[in-house]
Design an enzyme around this catalytic site. Structure first.
Site, PDB file in Angstrom:
ATOM      1  N   LYS A  87       0.837  -1.202   0.000  1.00  0.00           N
ATOM      2  CA  LYS A  87       0.000   0.000   0.000  1.00  0.00           C
ATOM      3  C   LYS A  87       0.871   1.251   0.000  1.00  0.00           C
ATOM      4  O   LYS A  87       0.658   2.161  -0.810  1.00  0.00           O
ATOM      5  CB  LYS A  87      -0.897  -0.031   1.244  1.00  0.00           C
ATOM      6  N   ARG A 130      -3.196   3.391   8.573  1.00  0.00           N
ATOM      7  CA  ARG A 130      -3.502   2.187   7.787  1.00  0.00           C
ATOM      8  C   ARG A 130      -2.333   1.207   7.822  1.00  0.00           C
ATOM      9  O   ARG A 130      -1.186   1.608   7.675  1.00  0.00           O
ATOM     10  CB  ARG A 130      -3.781   2.581   6.328  1.00  0.00           C
ATOM     11  N   GLY A 163      -6.459  -9.692   7.837  1.00  0.00           N
ATOM     12  CA  GLY A 163      -6.185 -10.295   9.135  1.00  0.00           C
ATOM     13  C   GLY A 163      -5.333  -9.378   9.967  1.00  0.00           C
ATOM     14  O   GLY A 163      -5.215  -9.546  11.172  1.00  0.00           O
ATOM     15  N   MET A 215      -4.340  -5.238  11.104  1.00  0.00           N
ATOM     16  CA  MET A 215      -5.187  -4.232  11.722  1.00  0.00           C
ATOM     17  C   MET A 215      -6.100  -3.502  10.751  1.00  0.00           C
ATOM     18  O   MET A 215      -5.714  -3.185   9.639  1.00  0.00           O
ATOM     19  CB  MET A 215      -4.334  -3.215  12.456  1.00  0.00           C
ATOM     20  N   ARG A 238      -3.580  -1.611  -6.520  1.00  0.00           N
ATOM     21  CA  ARG A 238      -2.758  -2.837  -6.523  1.00  0.00           C
ATOM     22  C   ARG A 238      -3.189  -3.666  -7.719  1.00  0.00           C
ATOM     23  O   ARG A 238      -4.244  -3.454  -8.301  1.00  0.00           O
ATOM     24  CB  ARG A 238      -2.960  -3.623  -5.229  1.00  0.00           C
ATOM     25  N   HIS A 282      -4.453 -42.461  -4.297  1.00  0.00           N
ATOM     26  CA  HIS A 282      -4.511 -43.055  -5.637  1.00  0.00           C
ATOM     27  C   HIS A 282      -5.486 -42.289  -6.529  1.00  0.00           C
ATOM     28  O   HIS A 282      -5.157 -41.915  -7.649  1.00  0.00           O
ATOM     29  CB  HIS A 282      -4.928 -44.531  -5.521  1.00  0.00           C
ATOM     30  N   ARG A 301       4.413 -45.283 -19.151  1.00  0.00           N
ATOM     31  CA  ARG A 301       4.443 -46.442 -18.262  1.00  0.00           C
ATOM     32  C   ARG A 301       3.806 -47.609 -18.989  1.00  0.00           C
ATOM     33  O   ARG A 301       2.706 -47.471 -19.532  1.00  0.00           O
ATOM     34  CB  ARG A 301       3.647 -46.159 -16.990  1.00  0.00           C
ATOM     35  N   ARG A 305       9.187 -46.642 -20.430  1.00  0.00           N
ATOM     36  CA  ARG A 305       9.788 -47.281 -19.264  1.00  0.00           C
ATOM     37  C   ARG A 305       9.424 -48.760 -19.227  1.00  0.00           C
ATOM     38  O   ARG A 305       8.259 -49.123 -19.398  1.00  0.00           O
ATOM     39  CB  ARG A 305       9.281 -46.605 -17.983  1.00  0.00           C
ATOM     40  N   GLU A 344      16.134 -42.618  -9.615  1.00  0.00           N
ATOM     41  CA  GLU A 344      15.138 -42.518  -8.545  1.00  0.00           C
ATOM     42  C   GLU A 344      15.608 -43.180  -7.267  1.00  0.00           C
ATOM     43  O   GLU A 344      14.920 -43.170  -6.254  1.00  0.00           O
ATOM     44  CB  GLU A 344      13.794 -43.094  -9.010  1.00  0.00           C
ATOM     45  N   SER A 386      16.323 -39.707 -16.553  1.00  0.00           N
ATOM     46  CA  SER A 386      15.081 -39.025 -16.222  1.00  0.00           C
ATOM     47  C   SER A 386      14.895 -39.174 -14.716  1.00  0.00           C
ATOM     48  O   SER A 386      14.840 -40.292 -14.197  1.00  0.00           O
ATOM     49  CB  SER A 386      13.913 -39.652 -16.974  1.00  0.00           C
ATOM     50  N   GLY A 434      13.109 -39.622 -11.610  1.00  0.00           N
ATOM     51  CA  GLY A 434      11.780 -40.037 -11.143  1.00  0.00           C
ATOM     52  C   GLY A 434      11.638 -39.500  -9.736  1.00  0.00           C
ATOM     53  O   GLY A 434      11.952 -40.167  -8.766  1.00  0.00           O
ATOM     54  N   THR A 435      11.169 -38.262  -9.638  1.00  0.00           N
ATOM     55  CA  THR A 435      11.247 -37.591  -8.339  1.00  0.00           C
ATOM     56  C   THR A 435      10.222 -38.102  -7.336  1.00  0.00           C
ATOM     57  O   THR A 435      10.340 -37.813  -6.155  1.00  0.00           O
ATOM     58  CB  THR A 435      11.109 -36.067  -8.499  1.00  0.00           C
ATOM     59  N   ASN A 436       9.211 -38.859  -7.793  1.00  0.00           N
ATOM     60  CA  ASN A 436       8.301 -39.444  -6.807  1.00  0.00           C
ATOM     61  C   ASN A 436       9.047 -40.467  -5.954  1.00  0.00           C
ATOM     62  O   ASN A 436       9.062 -40.377  -4.732  1.00  0.00           O
ATOM     63  CB  ASN A 436       7.120 -40.133  -7.498  1.00  0.00           C
ATOM     64  N   ASP A 437       9.668 -41.433  -6.634  1.00  0.00           N
ATOM     65  CA  ASP A 437      10.420 -42.436  -5.885  1.00  0.00           C
ATOM     66  C   ASP A 437      11.651 -41.822  -5.236  1.00  0.00           C
ATOM     67  O   ASP A 437      12.022 -42.190  -4.125  1.00  0.00           O
ATOM     68  CB  ASP A 437      10.838 -43.583  -6.810  1.00  0.00           C
ATOM     69  N   CYS A 484      10.528 -36.630 -14.569  1.00  0.00           N
ATOM     70  CA  CYS A 484       9.134 -37.025 -14.752  1.00  0.00           C
ATOM     71  C   CYS A 484       8.549 -37.213 -13.362  1.00  0.00           C
ATOM     72  O   CYS A 484       9.260 -37.202 -12.380  1.00  0.00           O
ATOM     73  CB  CYS A 484       9.035 -38.303 -15.577  1.00  0.00           C
ATOM     74  N   TYR A 528      14.580 -31.009 -20.115  1.00  0.00           N
ATOM     75  CA  TYR A 528      13.123 -30.943 -20.200  1.00  0.00           C
ATOM     76  C   TYR A 528      12.465 -31.381 -18.900  1.00  0.00           C
ATOM     77  O   TYR A 528      13.099 -32.012 -18.057  1.00  0.00           O
ATOM     78  CB  TYR A 528      12.606 -31.821 -21.354  1.00  0.00           C
TER      79      TYR A 528
HETATM   80  P1  ADP Z   1      -7.702  -2.206   3.720  1.00  0.00           P
HETATM   81  O1  ADP Z   1      -6.268  -2.604   3.610  1.00  0.00           O
HETATM   82  O2  ADP Z   1      -8.495  -3.060   4.645  1.00  0.00           O
HETATM   83  O3  ADP Z   1      -8.327  -1.997   2.379  1.00  0.00           O
HETATM   84  P2  ADP Z   1      -7.337   0.624   3.892  1.00  0.00           P
HETATM   85  O4  ADP Z   1      -6.186   1.160   4.662  1.00  0.00           O
HETATM   86  O5  ADP Z   1      -7.205   0.591   2.422  1.00  0.00           O
HETATM   87  O6  ADP Z   1      -7.707  -0.796   4.477  1.00  0.00           O
HETATM   88  O7  ADP Z   1      -8.601   1.485   4.292  1.00  0.00           O
HETATM   89  C1  ADP Z   1      -9.917   1.083   4.017  1.00  0.00           C
HETATM   90  C2  ADP Z   1     -10.724   2.236   3.510  1.00  0.00           C
HETATM   91  O8  ADP Z   1     -10.689   3.313   4.414  1.00  0.00           O
HETATM   92  C3  ADP Z   1     -10.207   2.823   2.223  1.00  0.00           C
HETATM   93  O9  ADP Z   1     -10.612   2.116   1.102  1.00  0.00           O
HETATM   94  C4  ADP Z   1     -10.848   4.184   2.243  1.00  0.00           C
HETATM   95  O10 ADP Z   1     -12.162   4.124   1.792  1.00  0.00           O
HETATM   96  C5  ADP Z   1     -10.817   4.522   3.712  1.00  0.00           C
HETATM   97  N1  ADP Z   1      -9.663   5.404   3.963  1.00  0.00           N
HETATM   98  C6  ADP Z   1      -8.424   5.051   4.344  1.00  0.00           C
HETATM   99  N2  ADP Z   1      -7.630   6.146   4.436  1.00  0.00           N
HETATM  100  C7  ADP Z   1      -8.400   7.201   4.102  1.00  0.00           C
HETATM  101  C8  ADP Z   1      -8.162   8.600   3.980  1.00  0.00           C
HETATM  102  N3  ADP Z   1      -6.966   9.120   4.219  1.00  0.00           N
HETATM  103  N4  ADP Z   1      -9.184   9.374   3.608  1.00  0.00           N
HETATM  104  C9  ADP Z   1     -10.403   8.840   3.354  1.00  0.00           C
HETATM  105  N5  ADP Z   1     -10.696   7.549   3.439  1.00  0.00           N
HETATM  106  C10 ADP Z   1      -9.696   6.719   3.794  1.00  0.00           C
HETATM  107 MG    MG Z   2       9.540 -44.969  -9.843  1.00  0.00          MG
HETATM  108 MG    MG Z   3      -7.753  -0.886   1.032  1.00  0.00          MG
END
Ligand code: ADP
Ligand code: MG
Ligand code: MG
Length: 873
Positions: free
Chosen positions: A25, A95, A104, A106, A339, A458, A564, A620, A747, A766, A768-771, A833, A853
């Site tokens: 970001k 952010r 996951g 903050m 992104r 299998h 085979r 083989r 192998e 060749s 035979g990376t399984n064996d 293979c 190959y």
């Molecule tokens: P995430 O990684 O979960 O997408 P972000 O940091 O992108 O979290 O923030 C989520 C949303 O919060 C953004 O898509 C935007 O809508 C809002 N936001 C974040 N920073 C700002 C900011 N400086 N001004 C206005 N809205 C913001």
């Molecule tokens: Mg074999």
């Molecule tokens: Mg975002």
């Protein structure tokens, strides 16, 4: 050391290539700022600061505080406002953002810097008191929840109570006075749950929020996420502090997210959602239903046009489809994030081809960056017309063992599968587990469903080999062979009922879903042409039948790396001749039985050679323990005895005699051909006679005879002698000859170590990376399911070594074997293979160590081609 990188005002200290340090970001905010896009100014605290924080018990590195304050002054200057200044307040967002996108961690805190005095200033400056107090109460809620761990629901409860008191149902119906009251009550909630007063000092708010982002890097859910997605070796998360822009300032404001192209189809159109008069979190929180981005065209036509132009500009700059977040404040558009967008396989290929046609990227960039090998996997199999329509009919979930969608009527035995298929029916074979005896029925089925077994069971391995959809180890279903039914929860499915399975997701669906067939022409074909321009590593296929060979050539295979021969012995009458051969007590009897097998083998090879005209075919010699070919239950043994006219006792004794404690380490591979040279003779004869016959017809045949499981030079010398003597005989009989190679599979670890000696006798290797994996780790492939998943979970192993090549250990043997082999014989052809030949990471490794190959199942061929090209670029 520098810990803070600024951006804003058409400039930036960072850029898009600094993801490791600034997070994805932060790096992109810097880049967008530098190329003049409308990005609110801000700064990014590096991932190194986060790492320091965790290594020093929550302390900031020397100088960070000073740099943060300077960063805030930088924002103040560009925004012409003051952080904590009631007369002209600046608010910021805090952010998180690591090098790889990682839900996951903050949640974002918006509106930071507000307090009792600032809120009044904000009301005055904007002339909108309601907006100011709305921002304040949102901040207390978010700060309390995200930073201090006071659950959001405590604030919600107070809000609900207030609305009830005021007799309103919507948040938006609360006026400024009501919101003031709400702020008071929110602060009380905060005090009750934290035991302290809400922090009025903006810098204290900021520092605490920054620390909370640092902390979130090691939260349980973030750690879990990194584990599941195998994200390793990152320093930590960066922290972005950025001036707020407000999408909730009225009808000329709003916020949204969009893809620059349709991520499902690849269509060149903006795709996304938009909410008027809202702040970021409202879109995701599902409080209000967002509008489709195309509606924005109606309500804010100029802004929509501007968004289209910005999308185009971002694509031109990043040379990739983008996923962007934006906010409109009183008619002014701001970009808050960009992104590379996630997309389906179909979309990936279409976007790549379109972008080349539009002149946005050259084919090389398209091949390197725009399609992932895994994307192609989705394209090569039939898919459900809709991936969402059936969700309420899902009756079970297993492992996504072999991708693609299949629809058919349920049968419970391999014989039924073949019989129903012969009547023109489509079937799904449902078994607790499968075994080699089931392959005929598995082949006849549209898809396979098992209730037991893992990704390398299998059923899974065989299905992937054929590109047939398979859901394995579906513990949700209970199969009862005696009544020919299975139960899933309270649904009972009988023989003949229709089900659909999704081998890409593991879903089992009641009823008949609509399918769409894959298309290998058009965009796909054009893209793959480019792929081959940038590829030096060869790609062959593992194929045992003419049908598989044809499919593989369609997919671009340049030869067969592993044919085979044993699978051919299971079909129809052949198994009888094979069993006769195994049960033979004298050499003469054995020769007589082998003579019956010869025409079958020859016919198979003719079919394969024809399909592979002009391309090398590695065959083989017989590999598995003979025990596998014999019937194991009483009834079948009786039948066999009858068919061969021998006492059942003889059959039973032989089956007993062939039983081994460790069949995989037992009488198999070249050990068979050495103890029974007549088997090698017959197979060599079949190969060379087939080759000579086709040569007569003008077909270019290039046979390569491969001896399995060699561990010493003497073993290979022995087999080579048998092969060559047979060849001389065949050539003399036919009055014609043909070039062929003799080589071996590597192998057994010893063979890799003594490759220099073995290469004196072998013209090709060749791996035979399984064996080789089985024997290097000492893990039985058939039993590893009991502990490998646990090993991966406990991080004793990074990956399942049967799925992705263990480059450190087994890979060393591949490297050593290649080097030592070529020292003796520089012209030695070297390939691989086995399952790994189609795994992108393993393909890259094979390229690196200089293999000629890789060979993989037909459906993995395009994937291996792309992986090979990307390894080269
Ligand atoms: P995430 O990684 O979960 O997408 P972000 O940091 O992108 O979290 O923030 C989520 C949303 O919060 C953004 O898509 C935007 O809508 C809002 N936001 C974040 N920073 C700002 C900011 N400086 N001004 C206005 N809205 C913001
Ligand atoms: Mg074999
Ligand atoms: Mg975002």
């Amino acid at each position: 050391k520098k810990y803070v990188y600024r951006f804003g005002g058409g400039q930036a200290e960072g850029n898009k290539d600094m993801r490791e340090l600034l997070g994805g970001k932060g790096a992109n905010l810097a880049e967008m700022s530098a190329i003049g896009l409308p990005v609110p100014p801000g700064f990014t605290i590096t991932t190194e600061a986060c790492a320091y924080y965790h290594e020093h018990n929550g302390k900031w590195p020397e100088g960070l505080e000073e740099e943060v304050r300077a960063g805030v002054r930088h924002i103040e200057q560009l925004m012409e406002a003051g952080f904590g200044d009631p007369n002209n307040p600046l608010l910021v967002s805090v952010r998180s953002g690591a090098a790889l996108s990682m839900p996951g961690m903050m949640d974002t805190v918006l509106n930071l810097g507000i307090n009792d005095r600032v809120v009044e200033g904000l009301a005055r400056r904007t002339g909108n008191e309601r907006f100011a107090y709305d921002a304040y109460r949102r901040f207390i809620d978010m700060f309390g929840d995200v930073v201090m761990g006071v659950h959001h629901e405590h604030f919600e409860a107070v809000l609900a109570a207030l609305k009830k008191e005021k007799g309103v149902s919507e948040d938006t119906e609360l006026d400024a006075e009501a919101l003031k009251e709400l702020v008071r009550r929110y602060k009380e909630v905060y005090r009750q749950h934290t035991g302290s007063l809400f922090p009025e000092d903006p810098y204290e708010q900021l520092y605490r929020a920054i620390n909370a982002v640092f902390e979130s890097w090691n939260s349980e859910r973030a750690i879990k996420y990194r584990q599941i997605h195998k994200i390793r070796g990152l320093l930590g998360t960066a922290v972005n502090v950025q001036a707020m822009v407000f999408g909730n300032m009225g009808e000329r404001s709003g916020t949204g997210v969009c893809f620059t192209r349709n991520p499902a189809t690849g269509e060149n159109e903006l795709y996304g959602e938009f909410l008027i008069n809202a702040q970021g979190e409202d879109v995701v929180a599902g409080i209000r239903t967002p509008k489709s981005i195309s509606e924005m065209k109606q309500v804010m036509p100029e802004l929509y046009e501007q968004l289209v132009r910005l999308a185009r500009q971002l694509e031109e700059h990043y040379k990739n489809m983008q996923d962007i977040e934006f906010t409109v404040q009183e008619g002014r558009l701001f970009i808050l994030q960009t992104r590379n967008g996630k997309r389906t396989g179909v979309a990936a290929v279409k976007i790549a081809v379109d972008m080349v046609d539009e002149g946005l990227v050259d084919p090389k960039t398209a091949v390197r960056d725009l399609v992932e090998p895994a994307h192609l996997d989705q394209l090569l199999h039939p898919r459900f017309k809709s991936e969402t329509a059936y969700k309420d009919r899902v009756i079970g979930r297993g492992l996504p063992a072999s991708p693609g969608a299949a629809v058919g009527q349920v049968v419970f035995t391999a014989e039924d599968a073949e019989a129903w298929r012969a009547q023109g029916k489509r079937v799904i074979l449902v078994r607790i587990e499968t075994s080699p005896e089931d392959v005929g029925g598995m082949h006849a089925a549209e898809g396979i469903l098992t209730s037991r077994g893992g990704m390398t069971s299998h059923a899974a391995v065989v299905a992937r080999g054929w590109g047939k959809p398979c859901v394995a180890g579906c513990g949700d279903i209970v199969i009862d062979y005696s009544t020919k039914t299975f139960r899933a929860g309270n649904v009972v499915v009988k023989e003949g009922d229709w089900i659909s399975i999704n081998g890409s997701t593991g879903e089992v669906i009641l009823g008949q879903e609509a399918l769409v067939e894959p298309s290998l022409s058009g965009d796909f074909a054009r893209f793959m042409e480019w792929v081959d321009q940038f590829r030096t590593l060869g790609v062959r296929t593992n194929a045992d039948t003419p049908q598989d060979a044809r499919k593989a050539v369609e997919f671009g295979a340049e030869g067969i790396g592993l044919c085979r021969t044993e699978h051919m012995f299971f079909e129809g009458d052949r198994i009888l001749a094979m069993r006769e051969m195994i049960l033979a007590t004298t050499l003469e009897e054995r020769r007589a039985a082998l003579a019956k097998l010869l025409p079958y083998q020859k016919e198979d090879f003719r079919g394969i050679f024809r399909e592979m005209a002009g391309k090398p075919v590695t065959i083989r010699l017989l590999d598995p323990p003979l025990h596998e070919f014999l019937p194991h239950d009483e009834k079948e043994q009786q039948e066999l005895a009858q068919q061969l006219g021998i006492p059942v006792e003889t059959v039973r004794t032989k089956v007993e005699a062939l039983k081994e404690f460790n069949p995989m380490l037992g009488h198999r591979g070249c050990r068979l051909g050495i103890t029974y040279p007549e088997i090698t003779e017959m197979q060599t004869r079949a190969i060379l006679e087939a080759a000579l016959e086709l040569k007569q017809e003008g077909v270019d045949v290039r046979p390569e005879i491969m001896v399995p499981l060699v561990g010493t030079r003497e073993e290979l010398e022995h087999q080579r002698r048998v092969i060559e003597e047979t060849a001389q005989k065949v050539f003399a009989e036919k009055g014609d000859r043909i070039d062929f190679l003799v080589g071996t599979m590597i192998e057994v670890p010893r063979a890799a170590l003594l490759a220099d000696q073995i290469a004196e006798v072998a013209e090709f290797f060749s791996f035979g990376t399984n064996d080789l994996t089985q024997l290097t780790f000492g893990y039985s492939r058939d039993d590893a399911g009991k502990f490998l998943p646990y090993y991966v979970e406990q991080k004793i192993l990074k990956d399942d070594p049967f799925q992705t090549l263990d480059q450190e250990g087994v890979g060393q043997l591949v490297q050593i074997g290649t080097e030592r082999g070529r020292k003796t014989r520089p012209s030695l052809k070297v390939g691989i293979c086995g399952e790994h030949g189609g795994d992108p990471a393993s393909v890259a490794f094979c390229y690196k160590v200089g293999l000629d190959y890789v060979s993989c199942s037909p459906f993995r061929v395009p994937i291996a081609r792309l992986a090979a090209a990307q390894a080269h670029l």
